[in-house]
Motif scaffolding. Structure first.
Motif, mmCIF file in Angstrom:
data_model
loop_
_atom_site.group_PDB
_atom_site.id
_atom_site.type_symbol
_atom_site.label_atom_id
_atom_site.label_comp_id
_atom_site.label_asym_id
_atom_site.label_seq_id
_atom_site.Cartn_x
_atom_site.Cartn_y
_atom_site.Cartn_z
ATOM 1 N N VAL A 1 0.862 -1.174 0.000
ATOM 2 C CA VAL A 1 0.000 0.000 0.000
ATOM 3 C C VAL A 1 0.900 1.226 0.000
ATOM 4 C CG1 VAL A 1 -1.843 1.244 1.181
ATOM 5 C CG2 VAL A 1 -1.730 -1.253 1.343
ATOM 6 N N SER A 2 0.851 2.005 -1.061
ATOM 7 C CA SER A 2 1.668 3.213 -1.163
ATOM 8 C C SER A 2 1.047 4.114 -2.210
ATOM 9 C CB SER A 2 3.106 2.858 -1.565
ATOM 10 O OG SER A 2 3.951 3.989 -1.460
ATOM 11 N N ASN A 3 1.215 5.417 -2.075
ATOM 12 C CA ASN A 3 0.606 6.340 -3.023
ATOM 13 C C ASN A 3 0.922 5.979 -4.466
ATOM 14 O OD1 ASN A 3 -0.715 9.012 -3.724
ATOM 15 N ND2 ASN A 3 1.321 9.314 -4.595
ATOM 16 N N ASN A 4 2.156 5.576 -4.727
ATOM 17 C CA ASN A 4 2.573 5.178 -6.074
ATOM 18 C C ASN A 4 3.671 4.127 -5.939
ATOM 19 O OD1 ASN A 4 3.900 7.891 -5.215
ATOM 20 N ND2 ASN A 4 5.399 6.935 -6.579
ATOM 21 N N CYS A 5 4.208 3.687 -7.052
ATOM 22 C CA CYS A 5 5.178 2.585 -7.024
ATOM 23 C C CYS A 5 6.539 3.038 -7.528
ATOM 24 C CB CYS A 5 4.659 1.412 -7.843
ATOM 25 S SG CYS A 5 5.523 -0.148 -7.513
ATOM 26 N N GLY A 6 6.940 4.236 -7.145
ATOM 27 C CA GLY A 6 8.241 4.742 -7.547
ATOM 28 C C GLY A 6 8.347 4.916 -9.050
ATOM 29 N N THR B 1 -1.817 -1.260 -3.819
ATOM 30 C CA THR B 1 -2.957 -0.396 -3.516
ATOM 31 C C THR B 1 -2.431 1.025 -3.574
ATOM 32 O OG1 THR B 1 -3.969 -2.085 -2.100
ATOM 33 C CG2 THR B 1 -4.744 0.183 -1.831
ATOM 34 N N SER B 2 -2.826 1.775 -4.595
ATOM 35 C CA SER B 2 -2.216 3.075 -4.886
ATOM 36 C C SER B 2 -3.263 4.052 -5.392
ATOM 37 C CB SER B 2 -1.117 2.929 -5.952
ATOM 38 O OG SER B 2 -0.105 2.050 -5.535
ATOM 39 N N SER B 3 -2.863 5.335 -5.447
ATOM 40 C CA SER B 3 -3.734 6.342 -6.032
ATOM 41 C C SER B 3 -3.177 6.903 -7.335
ATOM 42 C CB SER B 3 -3.961 7.493 -5.041
ATOM 43 O OG SER B 3 -2.766 8.220 -4.821
ATOM 44 N N TYR B 4 -1.892 6.646 -7.613
ATOM 45 C CA TYR B 4 -1.269 7.169 -8.836
ATOM 46 C C TYR B 4 -0.247 6.167 -9.343
ATOM 47 C CZ TYR B 4 1.319 10.143 -12.035
ATOM 48 O OH TYR B 4 1.922 10.645 -13.163
ATOM 49 N N VAL B 5 -0.295 5.876 -10.632
ATOM 50 C CA VAL B 5 0.596 4.848 -11.183
ATOM 51 C C VAL B 5 1.240 5.300 -12.495
ATOM 52 C CG1 VAL B 5 -0.662 2.971 -10.089
ATOM 53 C CG2 VAL B 5 -1.358 3.721 -12.358
ATOM 54 N N THR C 1 -8.862 9.301 -0.054
ATOM 55 C CA THR C 1 -9.445 8.100 0.544
ATOM 56 C C THR C 1 -8.347 7.162 1.025
ATOM 57 O OG1 THR C 1 -11.401 8.267 -0.876
ATOM 58 C CG2 THR C 1 -10.957 6.123 0.122
ATOM 59 N N LEU C 2 -7.294 7.013 0.215
ATOM 60 C CA LEU C 2 -6.171 6.155 0.607
ATOM 61 C C LEU C 2 -5.523 6.667 1.884
ATOM 62 C CD1 LEU C 2 -4.305 3.766 -0.047
ATOM 63 C CD2 LEU C 2 -2.916 5.335 -1.420
ATOM 64 N N ALA C 3 -5.311 7.967 1.955
ATOM 65 C CA ALA C 3 -4.716 8.555 3.157
ATOM 66 C C ALA C 3 -5.584 8.287 4.380
ATOM 67 C CB ALA C 3 -4.526 10.061 2.956
ATOM 68 N N GLU C 4 -6.897 8.457 4.230
ATOM 69 C CA GLU C 4 -7.799 8.264 5.364
ATOM 70 C C GLU C 4 -7.924 6.788 5.747
ATOM 71 O OE1 GLU C 4 -10.429 9.460 8.473
ATOM 72 O OE2 GLU C 4 -8.802 10.377 7.334
ATOM 73 N N ASN D 1 4.101 9.329 4.857
ATOM 74 C CA ASN D 1 4.922 8.627 5.834
ATOM 75 C C ASN D 1 4.262 8.460 7.205
ATOM 76 O OD1 ASN D 1 7.624 7.625 4.932
ATOM 77 N ND2 ASN D 1 7.750 9.693 4.073
ATOM 78 N N PRO D 2 3.726 9.522 7.830
ATOM 79 C CA PRO D 2 3.086 9.314 9.137
ATOM 80 C C PRO D 2 1.902 8.360 9.065
ATOM 81 C CG PRO D 2 3.504 11.647 8.744
ATOM 82 C CD PRO D 2 3.745 10.957 7.451
ATOM 83 N N LEU D 3 1.125 8.432 7.981
ATOM 84 C CA LEU D 3 -0.063 7.590 7.838
ATOM 85 C C LEU D 3 0.325 6.137 7.620
ATOM 86 C CD1 LEU D 3 -1.974 10.006 5.444
ATOM 87 C CD2 LEU D 3 -2.253 9.800 7.922
ATOM 88 N N ALA D 4 1.342 5.912 6.774
ATOM 89 C CA ALA D 4 1.825 4.551 6.560
ATOM 90 C C ALA D 4 2.361 3.964 7.858
ATOM 91 C CB ALA D 4 2.900 4.543 5.480
ATOM 92 N N ALA D 5 3.089 4.767 8.615
ATOM 93 C CA ALA D 5 3.640 4.305 9.888
ATOM 94 C C ALA D 5 2.532 3.850 10.831
ATOM 95 C CB ALA D 5 4.461 5.420 10.536
ATOM 96 N N MET D 6 1.464 4.609 10.887
ATOM 97 C CA MET D 6 0.349 4.293 11.775
ATOM 98 C C MET D 6 -0.316 2.974 11.406
ATOM 99 S SD MET D 6 -1.425 8.067 12.059
ATOM 100 C CE MET D 6 -2.799 7.496 13.068
ATOM 101 N N ALA D 7 -0.371 2.680 10.110
ATOM 102 C CA ALA D 7 -1.148 1.533 9.630
ATOM 103 C C ALA D 7 -0.436 0.201 9.800
ATOM 104 C CB ALA D 7 -1.519 1.732 8.161
ATOM 105 N N GLY D 8 0.877 0.203 9.990
ATOM 106 C CA GLY D 8 1.623 -1.047 10.095
ATOM 107 C C GLY D 8 1.605 -1.613 11.506
ATOM 108 N N ARG D 9 1.371 -2.920 11.609
ATOM 109 C CA ARG D 9 1.448 -3.560 12.925
ATOM 110 C C ARG D 9 2.871 -3.478 13.471
ATOM 111 N NH1 ARG D 9 -1.824 -7.270 9.996
ATOM 112 N NH2 ARG D 9 -3.997 -7.259 10.740
#
Length: 266
Positions: free
Chosen positions: A51-56, A75-79, A103-106, A198-206
């Motif tokens: 899950v990331s905004n894009n894939c580099g 799972t991305s919003s821009y590719v 939506t992805l951020a939320e 980055n902060p949102l991704a950090a929050m979502a990981g176990r």
């Protein structure tokens, strides 16, 4: 004292297994956790759901994992910046859950906050809500897997009635993020635009693994300047300020950059 530091990126990602799900910070190439990505590439872990905004891009960021065929689903919003992404998706090699950016951020924030799902107007009246959005092609131009129909309900918000689509939160096995500074307790400060997903991704990981350019002792960070508290971070490594950073597209010529004392590639 809880010291969350690890000696290297290799050690920090060593237990990420085949088939794991990952939330990865970054927007374009800004704020990509490149040291952790490279360590994961070298480790050989595959069948990843990311899950990331894009894939580099093709040769940097998450693009290196994609090129090595290590990613099963994005799972991305821009590719739009990765030709190999396009090729794998259209050939049926890669699954894509295309998600509106806000939506992805939320979804990530909700996952990290213990919120199971939420309603939003974004996507109402489109395939996002009505289903049928291609997630995987069959390699012959047909759709092998399509997005499902989502629950849509009417609400009155601020005196205005409207339809809202239900979106489920995202929680992943691990998350990989990049920050400017961090302390041994895992408190993080992000630099400008790198404070994106980055902060949102950090929050979502176990289990959140953070790479920081500068590691300091507990108490050295101004509490009012901390963007993400250490409770969300489980492992932290120091990568130094000279870690390579790239941009997707140059917006000035080399000559123009030199005439204005702008470092090439800055």
């Amino acid at each position: 004292m809880i010291d969350k530091t690890y000696a290297s990126a290799t050690e920090a990602v060593a237990d990420i297994p085949e088939g794991a799900s990952l939330a990865v910070g970054g927007f374009g190439l800004s704020g990509n956790p490149t040291a952790l990505i490279q360590a994961l590439l070298a480790q050989g872990t595959g069948d990843l759901s990311i899950v990331s905004n894009n894939c580099g891009v093709d040769d940097w960021g998450l693009g290196v994992l994609l090129n090595a065929k290590r990613i099963r689903k994005m799972t991305s919003s821009y590719v739009g910046e990765n030709k190999e992404f396009e090729r794998q998706f259209l050939s049926g090699e890669l699954e894509l859950e295309l998600t509106p950016q806000g939506t992805l951020a939320e979804k990530l924030r909700a996952g990290g906050s213990g919120i199971a799902a939420f309603f939003t107007q974004t996507g109402v009246g489109t395939q996002v809500a009505e289903g049928g959005l291609p997630r995987r092609y069959d390699g012959q131009g047909g759709v092998a897997v399509a997005s499902p129909v989502k629950d849509v309900r009417a609400f009155v918000v601020g005196g205005i009635a409207g339809d809202y689509v239900l979106e489920e939160a995202i929680v992943t096995d691990f998350s990989l993020v990049h920050a400017l500074k961090g302390d041994r307790h895992g408190n993080l400060i992000f630099n400008k635009a790198a404070r994106n997903f980055n902060p949102l991704a950090a929050m979502a990981g176990r289990v959140c693994i953070a790479e920081v350019e500068e590691l300091v002792e507990p108490g050295e960070l101004d509490p009012d300047q901390i963007h993400l508290p250490g409770i969300y971070v489980h492992r932290i490594i120091e990568v130094g300020h000279d870690i390579e950073k790239r941009i997707e597209r140059r917006t000035v010529s080399v000559a123009d950059a030199l005439s204005r004392d702008i470092p090439e590639g800055a």
